[in-house]
Each structure stands twice: as structure tokens, then as C-alpha cells.
Write a protein that holds these residues in place. Structure first.
Motif, short mmCIF file in Angstrom:
data_model
loop_
_atom_site.label_atom_id
_atom_site.label_comp_id
_atom_site.label_asym_id
_atom_site.label_seq_id
_atom_site.Cartn_x
_atom_site.Cartn_y
_atom_site.Cartn_z
N THR A 27 0.84 -1.21 0.00
CA THR A 27 0.00 0.00 0.00
C THR A 27 0.87 1.25 0.00
N GLY A 30 1.78 2.43 -3.39
CA GLY A 30 0.72 2.84 -4.31
C GLY A 30 -0.09 1.69 -4.87
N VAL A 31 -0.06 0.54 -4.17
CA VAL A 31 -0.77 -0.64 -4.65
C VAL A 31 -2.06 -0.81 -3.84
N ARG A 32 -3.16 -1.09 -4.52
CA ARG A 32 -4.42 -1.35 -3.83
C ARG A 32 -4.49 -2.86 -3.53
N ARG A 78 -5.70 2.87 4.29
CA ARG A 78 -6.63 3.25 3.23
C ARG A 78 -6.69 2.30 2.05
N SER A 79 -5.53 1.83 1.57
CA SER A 79 -5.52 1.02 0.34
C SER A 79 -5.52 -0.47 0.62
N HIS A 81 -7.67 -3.62 2.00
CA HIS A 81 -8.94 -4.21 2.40
C HIS A 81 -8.72 -5.69 2.72
#
Lengths: 247, 507
Positions: A27, A30-32, A78-79, A81
Motif C-alpha cells: 500500500t 501505491g498498490v491497492r 486506506r488502500s 482491504h
């Protein structure tokens, strides 16, 4: 979306620690990330403070009408789940066996989420079973934590043999986990494993008391101890993995 | 739905809100001064794709890529690189790269504000609801927002908590806004988030007088020239010059069919002036085309050959720089701005000729049919032995026809127009690949003959030879495909689409 599983036939080698900490490092790059906790112990779920409940249980998720999206939970990052685990996952093999194409089922469940995440990390229980085969069917790569012990190193060969018969097998990416360089035997084993497994990822994760605090902190190591050797090692391991996934 | 829900209040009771949040077990964090800056391309590609690229300044600056369909992604960065290539490799860059391509990332709107966050946690101390409260909001240009804004996060798996928080915010005097925060800031800044829409199409009616329709189309193209000129001079990215050239070529194509609509003298004067301006932009664009296609061109060559060719690429970059310097001199001449100004003035009062009062639809239909017949005749004359120059002439004819059809795309007939343009575009692309390869191979042969830094370096000469061979192979492939592409264009089906299109303008 790339699918990577932290997997080992052996337990207690650092699969969940790797899954949670690599998810966090991803994350930051920049990786979801969607972390799917497939282990009924639910350790990854616990470490990320997510409630360990799966509505309808594993049976509902893997059933023909199953859908992963309603089970996705936000974390404090944030990124990142999570699809949490609960104890119903102990019957995952049985429920997969009831489906038409059990070895493709996990991949099919992830497919609709492909444009929402860049990386799905599957944290697997230690076994080689139908659910493992479904993981092999879905994953682009298997990230295999390998402790520098005879017992742990021995688990790699049967896995390679098993995957040899697998159509389109995932890439096998072992890495050294829980390394204690103060122990002479471990240093020798690290040397021999590095020579025997050319695809071993370069970064080794050191054994560390900091890692043991994760159960209290319930957050990735780099979030509570960013300047420790183990946090830096996970950053390096992510860099190794990322280069293999996207370069 | 991942986008936060936005609430606004004109006369907010911030102390009351803080108390209400505290009463609902929210932990309220200290307010800090924060600033956000949105980025997009000149033509709003990210907005069109439903993405937001935001630079959040502060203690831990980060670049956030957000969309309504997924969780935001972020990287620690304190400045946005001009081009996507400047971002760290990985999915963040590749997601942007597929949309932004060669365009520069430019700041669009921004705000500074006093921001505090509040979050509520469950028994495991996991955040289940989060809000941000922005007060004293000013746009980057200093315009104050008339409202205080609250954003309520929609956290996956916690819809109930988010709903209760929204109710709390509403009960505290905030009203839910249909606009997102960026839309509120853009409205206050007078900025259109869609960016500059470089469409050749303007609303037209077939019954309009021809002169009015032609003037409307040409005014739209003049606006495109004006919009793209500063970016072409500043060399922000290659597409400013490309779009400027397209607007010039479209203008010339329309002028060439405006006989008896515009006065001859006017038409001829501007035809010549725009032809001259267009010609002077060609050198830079040709070099841009080589550079943009470089990675693709050398991809099939062995790695050692690719690295040997770095010297040629460097030469391209240098020549492009010189050509750009010369172009800037031309584009900044008083004559250039006078041309655009006088052209706009002329279009405001274009005068008229004998066909100026004819119905636009019927007149344009005649023109398009003439250009199409000419293209078909010329295309049928192409044989396997035809020289590249004849293929190039055919390409120019195809472009002229496409410009006419697209620039008068405001006339009815979307369905047949799209079907016709699809075949025309396929033909034009084929001819484009052929001609680009012709020019590029010629340029490389010229480098071999004239460039002292290359002569005598056998390995470079051999590598250039391999590159030329690869380009010529591409040209041969295009040549082979030509017959099929032209046959599809020169077919009864394509002609039927065209007939349907122009018939729609006569009824």
C-alpha cells in the motif's frame, strides 16, 4: 490484478506475518491490496483488527452464487482491504468439493474485483489440500516462507514436484524467514538454500522479538516499529516481489 | 461507493459539531493547516476516466489516486512529476500511464484549509467511521469557499456506522451536497474539471445557411488553435503541437471546400497563411513521432542493438530540441498571433459568396461526396508498384475526407457517420503507418550519410541498418494490408453508410 499467495505446507514459518507486512508495504508503494485470509485461525484478520466473521460462512462464499465483494472490510490503512476469516473456513475443502470446478473457484471469486485491486494476497493455512489446489489455480505466484531449518527446507521439494504436474503453475518464490544469523547451523543452511534455490528472493526476514509484538500492537510492524531490521527487511522483500510481479 | 460523502454548511457551529462527535465516541484530532492540489492533463483525461490525482501537502506529503470504484492508492511524494514516467514503477504508474499516455500532468485546482479529522473505533480499536472537517477553505487562487465542508468516509464493511455518522453531521446543521469537494473547489475557482475538450464538432442544423455553418466550424477550430498554442510554445507536452497542427489541417480542409461560401480572397489568403504555419510545425512533429514510437520501434531488436542505438535516440532528442527552438521563434512572431487574431475577426464577419445562403446540409453533402469520389478514384489507381508519394497523396485525401465528416459531425446521422468513419479511419491508419515508415527510414538513411558522429562507427551503422530494416518491414506489412483496407472502404456497405449520412442532411 496480480494474485499472490503466502503458502507453505509447514505451519509457523511466517506466512501470516509476511502477508500482513507485505500488504502494508504494497500500500505504501501505491498498490491497492485485498488480503484474503483463508486460514480458519484468522490471524491476519486479528492482526488488522477486523472482526472475524464471514456472513453465511465459507459455504456461502464459495457456493455457485457466492460473491466476495459483500465480505470485503476496510482496515485502518486506506488502500488495504481484507476478506476476513472465521472458523467456518475449516470446512473450505468440503465446500469447494461441492462446486463444479473447485480448483478454479477461488480465482473465479476474485475475478469480479480485478479492476478494484492491484494485488490480491491470499494468506493460506498450512496444508496441501483441495483449497491449496484452488489457490494454485488462482495465483500468479506462491510466496513460500522458508525457515533455515532442515524440516522447513524439506517442504519445498514436494511442493515443486506437485506443481510440476500442474497446468500453468504459479511462480514459486521462496524466501528465507525467521533467520537467526547468530546460529551457525542456520548460517550454513542459508548458504545451502541460496545455492539450491536460485529463485529464492534475495531479502531474508530476520527472526526478531519485534515481530512477536505484533500480537499486542495488532498492526503491521512498519507501522509501529518502522526503523527496525525486520521492518526494513519486509520493505526489501516487497521490493523483490514487486520487481518480479510488475517489471 | 468509495468516494466520501460531502456535507456543507454556510454558518457552521464547529464547536457544536466537535461536541456531538465526542458524544458519539469519536476521537477528534487536532486541527492542522492542510493543502491539496488536483492534477490532470490539459484535456481532462483523468476526469473522463473517473480518476482523481491529488497531491496532499503537509507533514507526510503524498500523491493519491482516487476513484469512485475502488480504494484510493497513494505514494509518498512531495511533488508531482511532469510525466507519468517520473513516478515509481508499479501499478500506480501503470494505471495512470494507460490513461494519460504522453500528456503532462498539470495542476488544475487546489485548496488550503484548516482541517481536523475525527474517527470512531470499535472494541478492537479498529476505525469504523471517519470524518474530515475543513474550515476557512480557500482555493489555490485565494478565493474563499462560502461553506465549511465535512467529508464522511464510506469504509467498506461499515455502512451502518457511516449512515449514523451522516445522520449526526446532518443533525449538526450540515446539508449533504451533490458536489464532491473537488467540484466545490473547481466551481469556486471557475475551472472546468473536464479540461479543454478538443472536439471538431459543434451543433449544426442542415437548414442553416452554409456560411453560418462553415463559420461555426471554423471558429471552433480557431479556438482549438488558440488553446493549444501556448502549450506548444512552452513545450508542455507533444500533444499541444499535435492538436495545434490538427486544428490547422482541419481548417485548411474546411477552407478547401468553402469555395463560393467564403469570399475567394479571404479563403485564399488564409489557406496560404495556415499552410505556411502548418509547414513550419512539421519538423518538430516528425521528430516527436519518431521519439514517441522509439521504444516500440526498437523493441524487436536484440538488446545489444537497442543499447547501441541510444546514440541515435540522443541525436533525435537534440535535433528535436533545436527544431523546437526554431518553432518557438515562429510561433511567438507577432505575425502568428496577428494571423489568429485576424482569422477570428474575419470569422465574426466572414462576408459571403454566391453559395453562402444555400442550406448547409445539402452543400456539405455535395462537398463530401465529391471528396469521397476523388478518394475512391485515386485509391483504385494504386497498384503494388505505385510509389510511396502516391500513397501519401491518398493519405492526405483520406484525412481531408475524415476532417470534413468529423468537423460537420454536428449535423444529424451519428450512426452512419460512425460506421463510415470507422472504415475511413482504418484506411487512414494504414496509410499513416506506411508514410511514417517512409519518412523515418529516410531520416535514418540521411543520418548515416550526414552525421559525423555516426560515420566510422561500424556497430552503430549496423544497428541503424537493422532498425531501418525493421521499419521497412513494417512499411511492407502496411503495403500488403492496404488492398484489404481499401477494399473495405471502397465497398457498397461503406458507401451505403455515407449515402445514409448525407441523406439525413437533405431531409
Amino acid at each position: 490484478m496480480k494474485i499472490v499467495a503466502t503458502y507453505s505446507i509447514k505451519g509457523g514459518v511466517g506466512k501470516t506475518t509476511a502477508a500482513v507486512n507485505l500488504a502494508y508495504e504494497a500500500t505504501r508503494a501505491g498498490v491497492r491490496v485485498l488480503l484474503w485470509d483463508l486460514d480458519p485461525q484468522g490471524a491476519a484478520t486479528f492482526f488488522l483488527r477486523v472482526k472475524p466473521t464471514v456472513k453465511g460462512g465459507a459455504e456461502r462464499i464459495v457456493s455457485t452464487k457466492g460473491d466476495l465483494a459483500p465480505h470485503v472490510r476496510a482496515t485502518d490503512f486506506r488502500s488495504l482491504h481484507v476478506v476476513p476469516a472465521d472458523f467456518s473456513l475449516r470446512h473450505l475443502d468440503l465446500h469447494l468439493d461441492d462446486t463444479k470446478h473447485p480448483t478454479r473457484r477461488l480465482g473465479a471469486l476474485l475475478e469480479p474485483l480485478a479492476d478494484q485491486y492491484d494485488l490480491a494476497l491470499l494468506d493460506c493455512p498450512p496444508s496441501i489440500s483441495l483449497s491449496s489446489e484452488s489457490v494454485f489455480g488462482a495465483a500468479d505466484a506462491l510466496l513460500v516462507p522458508t525457515m533455515p531449518t532442515k524440516l522447513s527446507a524439506r517442504t519445498l521439494t514436494p511442493l515443486v514436484d506437485f506443481l510440476a504436474d500442474w497446468p500453468e503453475p504459479p511462480r514459486l518464490l521462496p524466501f528465507l524467514s525467521m533467520v537467526d544469523r547468530r546460529k551457525k547451523l542456520q548460517v550454513e543452511l542459508v548458504q545451502s538454500l541460496t545455492e539450491a534455490w536460485p529463485n529464492l528472493l534475495p531479502t531474508a526476514i530476520p527472526n526478531s522479538s519485534v515481530a512477536e509484538r505484533r500480537g499486542v500492537e495488532r498492526t503491521p510492524i512498519a507501522a509501529f516499529a518502522p526503523n527496525t531490521a525486520v521492518a526494513r527487511a519486509f520493505r526489501g522483500l516487497w521490493s523483490d516481489l514487486s520487481a518480479r510481479l510488475w517489471n | 461507493m468509495i468516494t466520501p460523502r460531502t456535507f456543507v454548511a454556510k454558518a457552521p457551529d464547529l464547536a457544536g459539531l466537535v461536541a456531538a462527535l465526542g458524544h458519539a465516541d469519536f476521537e477528534v484530532h487536532r486541527a492542522e493547516r492542510g493543502s491539496f492540489e488536483w492534477y490532470d492533463t490539459f484535456d481532462g483525461r483523468l476526469h473522463a476516466a473517473g480518476l482523481q490525482l491529488v497531491l496532499a501537502r503537509g507533514r507526510d506529503p503524498e500523491l493519491i489516486l482516487a476513484s469512485a470504484r475502488s480504494a484510493p492508492a497513494s505514494v509518498a511524494l512531495s511533488a508531482v512529476p511532469k510525466f507519468v514516467d517520473g513516478l515509481p514503477a508499479g501499478p500506480f504508474r501503470s494505471r495512470l500511464g494507460t490513461i494519460v499516455e504522453m500528456r503532462a500532468l498539470l495542476p488544475t485546482v487546489g485548496w488550503v484549509a484548516s482541517v481536523f479529522e475525527a474517527s470512531r473505533r470499535d472494541v478492537s480499536l479498529k476505525v469504523v467511521s471517519a470524518v474530515r472537517v475543513l474550515s476557512d477553505v480557500q482555493t489555490a487562487s485565494g478565493v474563499p469557499l462560502t461553506t465549511t465542508v465535512v467529508e464522511v468516509d464510506e469504509l467498506a464493511g461499515h455502512p451502518g456506522a457511516a449512515k449514523r455518522t451522516r445522520q449526526l453531521i446532518a443533525a449538526s446543521g450540515w446539508a449533504e451536497s451533490e458536489s464532491t469537494l473537488v467540484e466545490l473547489v473547481a466551481a469556486a475557482s471557475g475551472y472546468d474539471l473536464a479540461g479543454f475538450r478538443d472536439s471538431p464538432t459543434v451543433p449544426l442544423n442542415p437548414a442553416d445557411q452554409a456560411i453560418d455553418g462553415f463559420a461555426a466550424v471554423l471558429q471552433n477550430l480557431a479556438a482549438s488553435m488558440k488553446a493549444n498554442l501556448p502549450g506548444a510554445i512552452s513545450d508542455i507536452d507533444t500533444e499541444f503541437l499535435h492538436d495545434l497542427r490538427v486544428a490547422i489541417r482541419r481548417t485548411r480542409a474546411i477552407l478547401s471546400r468553402a469555395k463560393r461560401v467564403l469570399p475567394d480572397e479571404t479563403r485564399q489568403q488564409f489557406q496560404l497563411a495556415f499552410a505556411d504555419l502548418g509547414r513550419q510545425t512539421s519538423a518538430v512533429r516528425d521528430l516527436d513521432v519518431y521519439l514517441l514510437g522509439w521504444d516500440h520501434d526498437v523493441a524487436a531488436l536484440p538488446p545489444t542493438t537497442r543499447s547501441t542505438l541510444d546514440v541515435v535516440r540522443e541525436m533525435l532528442v537534440q535535433r528535436r530540441q533545436y527544431a523546437q527552438e526554431e518553432l518557438v521563434q515562429v510561433l511567438t512572431l507577432p505575425a502568428t498571433s496577428e494571423l489568429l487574431t485576424s482569422w477570428s475577426a474575419c470569422l465574426a464577419e466572414p462576408g459571403s459568396a454566391e453559395a453562402a445562403g444555400r442550406p448547409l446540409g445539402a452543400f456539405v453533402a455535395d462537398q463530401i461526396m465529391k471528396v469521397e469520389r476523388r478518394l475512391v478514384t485515386d485509391g483504385r489507381a494504386i497498384t503494388d508498384e505505385s510509389p510511396a508519394a502516391e500513397m501519401h497523396q491518398l493519405r492526405k485525401g483520406a484525412k481531408r475526407l475524415r476532417y470534413l465528416v468529423e468537423c460537420f459531425g454536428g449535423l444529424p446521422g451519428d450512426g452512419p457517420r460512425q460506421a463510415f468513419v470507422k472504415q475511413l479511419k482504418a484506411l487512414q491508419n494504414n496509410l499513416g503507418v506506411h508514410q511514417d515508415a517512409e519518412v523515418q527510414a529516410e531520416w535514418l538513411r540521411n543520418v548515416v550519410l550526414t552525421e559525423p558522429s555516426v560515420r566510422g562507427h561500424d556497430e552503430v551503422l549496423v544497428a541503424i541498418g537493422q532498425l531501418i530494416e525493421s521499419i521497412e518491414q513494417r512499411q511492407r506489412n502496411a503495403r500488403r494490408e492496404f488492398a484489404d483496407r481499401f477494399r473495405r472502404f471502397d465497398s457498397e456497405v461503406t458507401r451505403r453508410h455515407l449515402r445514409q449520412l448525407v441523406r439525413a442532411w437533405s431531409t
